[in-house]
Design an enzyme around this catalytic site. Sequence first.
Site, short mmCIF file in Angstrom:
data_model
loop_
_atom_site.label_atom_id
_atom_site.label_comp_id
_atom_site.label_asym_id
_atom_site.label_seq_id
_atom_site.Cartn_x
_atom_site.Cartn_y
_atom_site.Cartn_z
N CYS A 196 -7.73 13.31 42.22
CA CYS A 196 -6.51 13.45 42.27
C CYS A 196 -6.14 12.51 43.59
CB CYS A 196 -5.96 14.85 42.24
SG CYS A 196 -4.16 14.71 42.76
N CYS A 211 -4.45 15.17 46.28
CA CYS A 211 -5.11 16.42 47.10
C CYS A 211 -6.66 16.04 47.17
CB CYS A 211 -4.59 17.83 46.53
SG CYS A 211 -5.20 17.81 44.98
N CYS A 248 -2.45 17.55 37.97
CA CYS A 248 -3.34 18.28 38.80
C CYS A 248 -3.34 20.01 38.84
CB CYS A 248 -3.27 17.40 40.08
SG CYS A 248 -4.75 18.36 41.18
N CYS A 276 -2.51 20.73 43.00
CA CYS A 276 -1.22 20.16 43.68
C CYS A 276 -0.19 19.90 42.72
CB CYS A 276 -1.48 19.07 44.54
SG CYS A 276 -1.73 17.19 43.65
N CYS A 299 -4.32 9.89 28.84
CA CYS A 299 -4.07 8.35 29.37
C CYS A 299 -3.16 8.81 30.86
CB CYS A 299 -2.94 8.01 28.39
SG CYS A 299 -2.30 6.24 28.51
#
Length: 169
Positions: free
Chosen positions: A87, A90, A135, A138, A158
């Site tokens: 991510c 984070c 995510c 976060c 996607c």
Amino acid sequence: MRRIAMHTPSLDRRGLLGWIGASASFIALTACGSGRAEAKGFPVTLSDAEWRKRLTRTEYWVLRDEGTERPFSSPLNKEHRAGTFACAGCATPVYSSKAKYDSGTGWPSFWQSLPKAVGTSTDYKLGYARTEVHCATCGGHLGHIFDDGPRPTGKRHCINGVALDFRPA
């Protein structure tokens, strides 16, 4: 003296169903995209100012405002090395290169995430239900999950490339 007949409209069954359908459509369309999903209860929680300081303008737009980058604009589409996709908000590892494939859609695609790395919610921004993926650490918006992926899961995650950072193995 001439008498003018007043016509009072009557509502037949077809008219009633039409009004009900129009009313329901209006309510659904006005509710679509009416507000941004708030990331509450995630292990990493920052203020809006802190997110803006940490992320680029485009990363912020995708991860925090649930934007979508242009198709075929991410260099991660052509990333084929072994490694992990994390991510961009984070640094939590969210996808393995082992699950990446070319879906031809213009966005990096994966048939599964790493265990407990992502969460999902339903989004109606286009007027119909889609599975949004974010995510789990976060709450950053990563993309959407569709049911047209390859085996073994049949899923296509996607993902916006700008929402990810690649770490080679």
